[in-house]
Write an enzyme that holds these catalytic residues in place. Structure first.
Site, PDB file in Angstrom:
ATOM      1  N   GLU A 345       0.660  -0.827   1.341  1.00  0.00           N
ATOM      2  CA  GLU A 345       2.050  -0.592   1.708  1.00  0.00           C
ATOM      3  C   GLU A 345       2.143  -0.170   3.171  1.00  0.00           C
ATOM      4  O   GLU A 345       1.462   0.775   3.585  1.00  0.00           O
ATOM      5  CB  GLU A 345       2.664   0.508   0.836  1.00  0.00           C
ATOM      6  CG  GLU A 345       2.771   0.156  -0.632  1.00  0.00           C
ATOM      7  CD  GLU A 345       3.308   1.298  -1.479  1.00  0.00           C
ATOM      8  OE1 GLU A 345       4.012   1.017  -2.457  1.00  0.00           O
ATOM      9  OE2 GLU A 345       3.025   2.478  -1.151  1.00  0.00           O
ATOM     10  N   CYS A 346       2.957  -0.849   3.945  1.00  0.00           N
ATOM     11  CA  CYS A 346       3.344  -0.460   5.297  1.00  0.00           C
ATOM     12  C   CYS A 346       2.118  -0.200   6.195  1.00  0.00           C
ATOM     13  O   CYS A 346       1.558  -1.125   6.749  1.00  0.00           O
ATOM     14  CB  CYS A 346       4.276   0.740   5.256  1.00  0.00           C
ATOM     15  SG  CYS A 346       5.213   0.973   6.783  1.00  0.00           S
ATOM     16  N   GLY A 347       1.699   1.046   6.346  1.00  0.00           N
ATOM     17  CA  GLY A 347       0.526   1.334   7.158  1.00  0.00           C
ATOM     18  C   GLY A 347      -0.699   0.597   6.662  1.00  0.00           C
ATOM     19  O   GLY A 347      -1.532   0.136   7.455  1.00  0.00           O
ATOM     20  N   LEU A 349      -0.647  -2.316   5.129  1.00  0.00           N
ATOM     21  CA  LEU A 349      -0.433  -3.690   5.583  1.00  0.00           C
ATOM     22  C   LEU A 349      -0.914  -3.853   7.014  1.00  0.00           C
ATOM     23  O   LEU A 349      -1.601  -4.827   7.354  1.00  0.00           O
ATOM     24  CB  LEU A 349       1.061  -4.025   5.482  1.00  0.00           C
ATOM     25  CG  LEU A 349       1.605  -5.185   6.316  1.00  0.00           C
ATOM     26  CD1 LEU A 349       1.000  -6.505   5.868  1.00  0.00           C
ATOM     27  CD2 LEU A 349       3.127  -5.244   6.222  1.00  0.00           C
ATOM     28  N   THR A 447       2.672  -5.237   1.744  1.00  0.00           N
ATOM     29  CA  THR A 447       4.113  -5.291   1.923  1.00  0.00           C
ATOM     30  C   THR A 447       4.610  -4.087   2.701  1.00  0.00           C
ATOM     31  O   THR A 447       3.991  -3.018   2.667  1.00  0.00           O
ATOM     32  CB  THR A 447       4.818  -5.352   0.549  1.00  0.00           C
ATOM     33  OG1 THR A 447       6.221  -5.243   0.721  1.00  0.00           O
ATOM     34  CG2 THR A 447       4.352  -4.224  -0.361  1.00  0.00           C
TER      35      THR A 447
END
Length: 482
Positions: A345-347, A349, A447
């Protein structure tokens, strides 16, 4: 009355100081020997981290956008305890929500868990007008039980006197504390909130300072009485919580008790620190053994794992160290090539991409995904998200609607993939690129959207199922771990 003592700390807007007051109240209560459970309304990780540090136990997020009302209420009733006191920090203004009806607001959460509200008031450059504002809050929704106010950023004794007299006379609620404009800032802000606790060198000292502030300027015992005198939680609500309890906590039967549980590695360090406790609980409940590791520390070998969960954080503030840990980058890429299930997730990714570019310097990352990230001074994605799963992927059935949130300053500089590699279409939010998100490669799914296990119950079981399959394949092939 000692049935789930609780209170909600709310404000008229964001930036009013309710996080500092909440931390101070929690720390002061603890010094008086009380057991405190903290909750954060909304999807915030950073405030929740400070609240967890103050209590010495996990802080749970209560979010009625990402999870259904029954699940949110059940989570509160399960994690709270009649012999403890719960403090729930709201977000933004008391009645601020997604629409004119106040959907997902702090006020709606307070009603959902039947909790009294204390208002934190930023009194900068105002006196009697504040009483009119508070009176408006009292009458705006009579079902929201506002039981007191704290005056924050007060200029002096005369300022305090007019404010106190006005609010208590016209509004009929007590002023439970008066905090002056504090000269020393123990909680520096970065981006949209406080600096995360792992990156704050004096986090413990800051908590102590907040406790001293609360003891000096707030009526700690009166605030505790507000919590204790909260109206009883109905039997219907408690029964619903008991129904939900197995879904949240009890381990499911193991397919084969003779086999070891699949090991899911969870990256948790100062670069990757954003995890909802319920997500980790959900993985354990689904049959996983969790193993925590750091991508910053190369002194130890990469642990044997059957899946990897890389949460959000600020890898850009640790880009040099992440880039220097070549051994771990190569381990992650090699395992991903072998089919290791990875959810990021986010970081996370960003770490799986080719590089992070900061101030014209490129820092190589794991290189699992063909993307280079840059950074902007303004948020590139910020708020709740709705993603529809449109393409096959390892963890979500096609057609699933995912409710989550995104918050990132990073942006795509180079993308070497194809549209068919993106599994999600964004109905709300920015996503990765062109209203798409969900980068897929083998058993990797990455994501920008953060999800909450209470609102996405199939996620944990899918990740554990993939981990178990990888574990079985590894044992048959003589081991695929590093």
């Amino acid at each position: 009355k000692m049935e789930f003592p609780r209170l909600v700390m709310a404000a008229l807007r964001g930036g009013s100081g309710k996080t500092l007051l909440s931390i101070g109240i929690i720390a002061a209560w603890k010094k008086h020997g009380k057991t405190v459970i903290a909750f954060k309304k909304g999807p915030d990780y950073i405030d929740a981290g400070w609240l967890a540090l103050a209590t010495g136990r996990p802080c749970f997020n209560l979010d009625t956008f990402m999870a259904p009302d029954d699940g949110v209420r059940a989570s509160f009733l399960i994690h709270a305890h009649p012999q403890s006191v719960a403090l729930i920090e709201g977000n933004r203004g008391l009645y601020d929500g997604l629409d004119a009806a106040g959907t997902t607001s702090t006020a709606e959460l307070a009603k959902l868990i039947n909790a009294p509200v204390v208002l934190c008031l930023d009194c900068t450059k105002t006196t009697r007008t504040m009483a009119a504002v508070v009176l408006g809050c009292l009458h705006f929704d009579p079902d929201v039980r506002i039981k007191g106010a704290i005056l924050n950023r007060v200029a002096g004794s005369r300022h305090e006197q007019i404010l106190r007299q006005s609010i208590e006379h016209y509004c009929g609620i007590p002023v439970l504390g008066t905090v002056p404009k504090l000269k020393k800032e123990n909680f520096p802000e970065r981006h949209m909130g406080l600096v995360p606790t792992p990156e704050h060198e004096g986090a413990g000292e800051a908590i102590d300072a907040a406790a001293q502030m609360a003891a000096r300027y707030l009526n700690i015992e009166a605030l505790f009485r507000v919590a204790v005198e909260a109206e009883a939680v109905s039997e219907v609500q408690k029964k619903r919580a008991e129904i939900q309890r197995p879904l949240l906590f009890q381990s499911r039967p193991e397919p084969d008790r003779d086999k070891p549980k699949p090991r899911i590695g969870i990256v948790k360090d100062s670069a990757f620190q954003f995890y909802y406790p319920e997500n980790i609980e959900a993985l354990i409940s689904a049959g996983a053994q969790t193993v925590f590791l750091s991508l910053l520390d190369d002194r130890r070998p990469f642990p044997p794992v059957d899946a990897l969960y890389i949460g959000g954080g600020f890898p850009e503030t640790h880009a040099e160290r992440l880039a220097a840990n070549t051994r771990f980058k190569e381990a992650v890429k090699s395992l991903a090539e072998k089919g290791l299930p990875v959810y990021a997730e986010c970081g996370g990714l960003m770490y799986l991409g080719k590089a992070l570019v900061l101030r014209e310097t490129s820092y190589p990352m794991a290189g699992v995904l063909p993307v280079v990230f840059g950074f902007s001074k303004k948020p590139q994605g910020h708020g709740y998200t709705l993603a529809v799963v449109e393409k096959k992927n390892p963890y979500f059935p096609v057609g699933t609607q995912l409710r989550g949130h995104e918050f990132h300053y990073s942006k795509v500089l180079e993308w070497g993939g194809k549209n068919q590699d993106l599994a999600f279409t964004m109905e709300r939010g920015v996503g990765f690129l062109s209203k798409k998100d969900g980068l897929c490669y083998k058993n990797v799914l990455a994501t920008y959207t953060h999800i909450h296990a209470l609102g996405t119950p199939g996620w944990a079981e899918a990740l554990v199922h993939r981990a178990r399959s990888f574990q079985n394949a590894s044992s048959q092939n003589g081991g695929m771990h590093l």
